[in-house]
Design a protein around this motif. Structure first.
Motif, mmCIF file in Angstrom:
data_model
loop_
_atom_site.group_PDB
_atom_site.id
_atom_site.type_symbol
_atom_site.label_atom_id
_atom_site.label_comp_id
_atom_site.label_asym_id
_atom_site.label_seq_id
_atom_site.Cartn_x
_atom_site.Cartn_y
_atom_site.Cartn_z
ATOM 1 N N ASP A 222 0.907 -1.338 -0.059
ATOM 2 C CA ASP A 222 0.143 0.069 0.175
ATOM 3 C C ASP A 222 0.932 1.255 -0.040
ATOM 4 O OD1 ASP A 222 -2.321 -1.577 0.037
ATOM 5 O OD2 ASP A 222 -2.242 -1.582 2.286
ATOM 6 N N GLY A 223 2.071 1.262 -0.576
ATOM 7 C CA GLY A 223 2.865 2.493 -0.515
ATOM 8 C C GLY A 223 3.415 2.920 0.754
ATOM 9 N N VAL A 224 3.670 1.776 1.801
ATOM 10 C CA VAL A 224 4.495 2.013 3.011
ATOM 11 C C VAL A 224 5.867 1.449 2.496
ATOM 12 C CG1 VAL A 224 4.797 1.335 5.231
ATOM 13 C CG2 VAL A 224 2.361 1.852 4.372
ATOM 14 N N PHE A 225 7.049 2.197 2.655
ATOM 15 C CA PHE A 225 8.383 1.882 2.313
ATOM 16 C C PHE A 225 9.164 1.525 3.721
ATOM 17 C CE2 PHE A 225 6.351 3.784 -1.439
ATOM 18 C CZ PHE A 225 6.955 3.137 -2.220
ATOM 19 N N SER A 226 10.026 0.796 3.411
ATOM 20 C CA SER A 226 10.999 0.613 4.223
ATOM 21 C C SER A 226 12.064 1.781 4.471
ATOM 22 C CB SER A 226 11.916 -0.739 4.276
ATOM 23 O OG SER A 226 12.649 -0.781 3.163
ATOM 24 N N SER A 227 12.959 1.616 5.370
ATOM 25 C CA SER A 227 14.270 2.579 5.223
ATOM 26 C C SER A 227 15.149 2.060 4.368
ATOM 27 C CB SER A 227 14.839 2.690 6.501
ATOM 28 O OG SER A 227 15.292 1.064 7.204
ATOM 29 N N GLU A 228 16.109 2.817 3.986
ATOM 30 C CA GLU A 228 16.853 2.475 2.683
ATOM 31 C C GLU A 228 17.930 1.330 3.166
ATOM 32 O OE1 GLU A 228 21.186 4.856 3.598
ATOM 33 O OE2 GLU A 228 19.591 5.771 2.635
ATOM 34 N N ILE A 229 17.919 0.400 1.868
ATOM 35 C CA ILE A 229 18.476 -0.750 1.851
ATOM 36 C C ILE A 229 19.595 -0.669 0.606
ATOM 37 C CG2 ILE A 229 18.567 -3.353 1.469
ATOM 38 C CD1 ILE A 229 15.386 -3.108 1.849
ATOM 39 N N SER A 230 20.655 -0.682 1.134
ATOM 40 C CA SER A 230 22.091 -0.432 0.447
ATOM 41 C C SER A 230 22.069 -1.461 -0.929
ATOM 42 C CB SER A 230 23.289 -0.449 0.991
ATOM 43 O OG SER A 230 23.520 0.526 2.034
ATOM 44 N N ILE A 231 22.271 -0.904 -2.099
ATOM 45 C CA ILE A 231 22.570 -1.472 -3.229
ATOM 46 C C ILE A 231 24.013 -1.420 -3.311
ATOM 47 C CG2 ILE A 231 22.333 -1.553 -5.786
ATOM 48 C CD1 ILE A 231 19.544 -0.626 -5.432
ATOM 49 N N SER A 232 24.662 -0.073 -3.431
ATOM 50 C CA SER A 232 26.269 0.167 -3.350
ATOM 51 C C SER A 232 26.505 -0.152 -2.180
ATOM 52 C CB SER A 232 26.324 1.416 -3.923
ATOM 53 O OG SER A 232 25.756 2.429 -3.166
ATOM 54 N N ASP A 233 27.832 -0.159 -2.060
ATOM 55 C CA ASP A 233 28.837 -0.496 -0.996
ATOM 56 C C ASP A 233 29.790 0.816 -0.892
ATOM 57 O OD1 ASP A 233 27.583 -2.790 0.177
ATOM 58 O OD2 ASP A 233 28.874 -4.118 -0.996
ATOM 59 N N PRO A 234 30.315 1.446 0.223
ATOM 60 C CA PRO A 234 31.045 2.318 0.217
ATOM 61 C C PRO A 234 32.447 2.055 -0.672
ATOM 62 C CG PRO A 234 30.348 2.007 2.158
ATOM 63 C CD PRO A 234 30.003 0.767 1.572
ATOM 64 N N GLY A 235 32.752 2.888 -1.616
ATOM 65 C CA GLY A 235 33.618 3.029 -2.643
ATOM 66 C C GLY A 235 33.334 2.432 -4.018
ATOM 67 N N ASN A 236 31.915 1.798 -4.026
ATOM 68 C CA ASN A 236 31.448 1.361 -5.434
ATOM 69 C C ASN A 236 31.316 2.423 -6.307
ATOM 70 O OD1 ASN A 236 29.154 -1.222 -4.376
ATOM 71 N ND2 ASN A 236 31.447 -1.336 -4.398
ATOM 72 N N VAL A 237 30.739 3.515 -5.821
ATOM 73 C CA VAL A 237 30.343 4.655 -6.835
ATOM 74 C C VAL A 237 30.916 6.038 -5.979
ATOM 75 C CG1 VAL A 237 28.208 3.561 -7.574
ATOM 76 C CG2 VAL A 237 28.108 4.821 -5.590
ATOM 77 N N VAL A 238 30.901 6.907 -6.711
ATOM 78 C CA VAL A 238 31.529 8.391 -6.208
ATOM 79 C C VAL A 238 30.099 9.369 -6.438
ATOM 80 C CG1 VAL A 238 33.061 10.178 -6.537
ATOM 81 C CG2 VAL A 238 33.549 7.941 -7.106
ATOM 82 N N SER A 239 29.522 9.568 -7.681
ATOM 83 C CA SER A 239 28.376 10.565 -7.638
ATOM 84 C C SER A 239 27.555 9.964 -8.602
ATOM 85 C CB SER A 239 28.845 11.881 -8.272
ATOM 86 O OG SER A 239 30.025 12.445 -7.270
ATOM 87 N N PRO A 240 26.589 8.799 -8.353
ATOM 88 C CA PRO A 240 25.802 8.060 -8.888
ATOM 89 C C PRO A 240 24.689 9.073 -9.517
ATOM 90 C CG PRO A 240 25.303 7.530 -6.673
ATOM 91 C CD PRO A 240 26.575 8.416 -6.795
ATOM 92 N N THR A 241 24.323 9.002 -10.894
ATOM 93 C CA THR A 241 23.307 9.964 -11.298
ATOM 94 C C THR A 241 22.277 8.815 -11.769
ATOM 95 O OG1 THR A 241 24.730 9.534 -13.539
ATOM 96 C CG2 THR A 241 24.895 11.577 -12.109
ATOM 97 N N GLN A 242 21.849 8.661 -12.830
ATOM 98 C CA GLN A 242 20.728 7.849 -13.090
ATOM 99 C C GLN A 242 20.966 6.269 -12.750
ATOM 100 O OE1 GLN A 242 19.279 7.941 -17.157
ATOM 101 N NE2 GLN A 242 17.046 7.378 -16.339
ATOM 102 N N ALA A 243 19.810 5.584 -12.207
ATOM 103 C CA ALA A 243 20.012 4.206 -11.912
ATOM 104 C C ALA A 243 18.673 3.633 -12.576
ATOM 105 C CB ALA A 243 20.083 3.806 -10.506
ATOM 106 N N ILE A 244 18.844 2.593 -13.291
ATOM 107 C CA ILE A 244 17.540 1.851 -13.838
ATOM 108 C C ILE A 244 17.562 0.423 -13.495
ATOM 109 C CG2 ILE A 244 17.308 3.658 -15.491
ATOM 110 C CD1 ILE A 244 18.619 1.876 -17.657
#
Length: 457
Positions: A222-244
């Motif tokens: 019903d559109g109730v969302f969890s807290s964030e769950i990491s996809i990237s780990d520290p050091g994987n990305v620097v300044s991510p822009t678009q994700a699909i």
């Protein structure tokens, strides 16, 4: 057997085919001042894909009619000049009347708005403001987030670090107040919705520029969302822009691929269990300031390749998925080097030949253009199959007469998505399909394939 031999040739001459696919540029407009976003969908109900753009400096949301379904476009048609700092455009049926409306996000006026397609033919009404309180509304995405069958709106606020959604309260485009998903993203850049964990509802993905994060939020119902769950780990990305999301490794679940402006490249994360546990895969390329990314099967080998623009080096390039498992070709192949400030890319079948092309918007030459993929489906077998489909156009049943025994018939939409597949059949029931253009592929017992476009009324 011709199609089979062509596939063998593609596999055995991988690098040669990779370098020899030459896209042709078709300019739609050079009047989009600082083009930031492009999108394609049918706006005038004629069965082909039209184009939309958002341009930052002239505060403009515009659309361009695909006049003949082959990628010849009419003049710019302005939807709005009141989107101050327009940076994102999307299209979907917001009011449930069966046609596609347009949605925008604009940074300087902190606004997300939608524009009603009044007649289903591309005549748009005045802006209907969803919110004007986001501090630099940088992105907009549309999906059913609460499972009630209508389209809700997802957005991100760059300066106050919010990812939010707005509920379509009456299924007719009346929206409620913002519902916060997260306030813990530092300069969010992009939002996306898809079913990450395979439970049947749409989850949310966000990228954030200053804290180097790609994360997802589980839709708990019903559109109730969890807290964030990491996809990237520290050091994987620097300044991510678009994700699909895309099935990059062919295992049937949705993986995540992202562009990275500061690291100069792109990466993807494998959904290892189909439930949102991710493993990082770096794609070692040097692309300066990529702010967008798209995926499509460019070389028609059955897997998803990557398309990415370079704003600094003024090119759009593609990278081949070598093995269908997400191992990428070490060299880039250029789609174009004739663009200044390439910023936004979108994959869509612009000319209706069943193969995805590339649509782009570039900042410093104010250009909206599309690039035709020269590869085509089925053309190698036209002389070997004599068949007749009737009646076409139709809205009920298509009968297929062929001199060669048919082993399988497939029907796909203009995005290349499989709608139906039938074995040993000479009829197709299309009565449940919406009107528009589709592609029928006929497979014979000797391995030949032919694909032709049909019109469903």
């Amino acid at each position: 057997m011709t199609r089979f031999l062509l596939l063998i040739l593609l596999l055995s001459c991988n690098g040669q085919i990779f370098s020899q696919i030459e896209f042709s540029e078709h300019i739609i407009s050079t009047n989009a001042d600082d083009a930031r976003s492009v999108y394609a969908l049918d706006l005038d109900d004629d069965g082909d894909l039209d184009v939309m753009s958002a341009s930052f400096e002239d505060d403009k949301i515009a659309w361009y009619e695909n006049l003949n379904g082959l990628g010849d476009f009419g003049n710019e048609q302005v939807i709005s000049l009141n989107a101050d700092g327009a940076g994102s455009v999307f299209s979907a049926d917001m009011d449930g009347d069966g046609d596609n409306d347009v949605i925008s996000a604009s940074m300087n006026d902190n606004k997300v708005a939608w524009y009603r397609n009044l007649d289903g033919l591309g005549t748009f009404g005045e802006e209907q403001i969803i919110t004007s309180t986001l501090n630099e509304a940088i992105a907009v995405f549309v999906a059913d987030l609460d499972g009630d069958g209508d389209m809700d709106v997802l957005s991100a606020s760059y300066l106050n670090n919010k990812v939010v959604w707005f509920q379509n309260t009456d299924s007719e485009g009346t929206f409620g107040e913002e519902i916060i998903i997260s306030v813990h993203t530092d300069a969010p850049w992009n939002v996306h919705a898809a079913d990450i964990d395979g439970d049947g509802d749409n989850d949310v993905i966000s990228t954030s520029f200053d804290d180097s994060k790609v994360v997802w939020y589980e839709n708990e119902g019903d559109g109730v969302f969890s807290s964030e769950i990491s996809i990237s780990d520290p050091g994987n990305v620097v300044s991510p822009t678009q994700a699909i999301t895309v099935d990059m490794d062919g295992d049937g679940d949705l993986d995540v691929v992202a562009s990275d402006a500061s690291a100069g490249g792109m990466e993807w994360w494998e959904n290892t269990n189909g439930q949102g546990d991710f493993e990082w895969h770096w794609i070692p390329q040097s692309v300066i300031f990529p702010y967008s990314i798209a995926t499509m099967d460019i070389d028609l080998d059955g897997d998803k390749d990557i398309v990415i623009p370079s704003m600094e080096d003024d090119f759009i390039a593609w990278y081949e998925n070598d093995d269908g498992m997400g191992t990428f070709h070490s060299d880039r192949a250029y789609i174009t080097e004739n663009t200044i400030g390439a910023f936004s890319v979108f994959a869509a079948d612009i000319d209706g030949d069943g193969v995805s092309d590339i649509l782009s918007g570039s900042r410093y030459d104010d250009k909206i253009a599309w690039y035709r993929n020269p590869l085509t489906l089925g053309t190698e077998s036209f002389d070997s199959i004599n068949f007749l489909m009737s009646p076409v156009p139709t809205k009920d049943v298509i009968n297929i007469l062929s001199e060669t025994r048919i082993s399988k018939v497939e029907i796909r939409n203009t995005l290349g998505q499989l709608i139906e597949s039938k074995s040993n059949s000479t009829t197709l029931d299309v009565s449940s399909l919406t009107s528009g253009n589709y592609f029928v592929s006929i497979h014979t017992e000797v391995g030949d394939v032919v694909t032709k476009r049909i019109v469903i009324e």
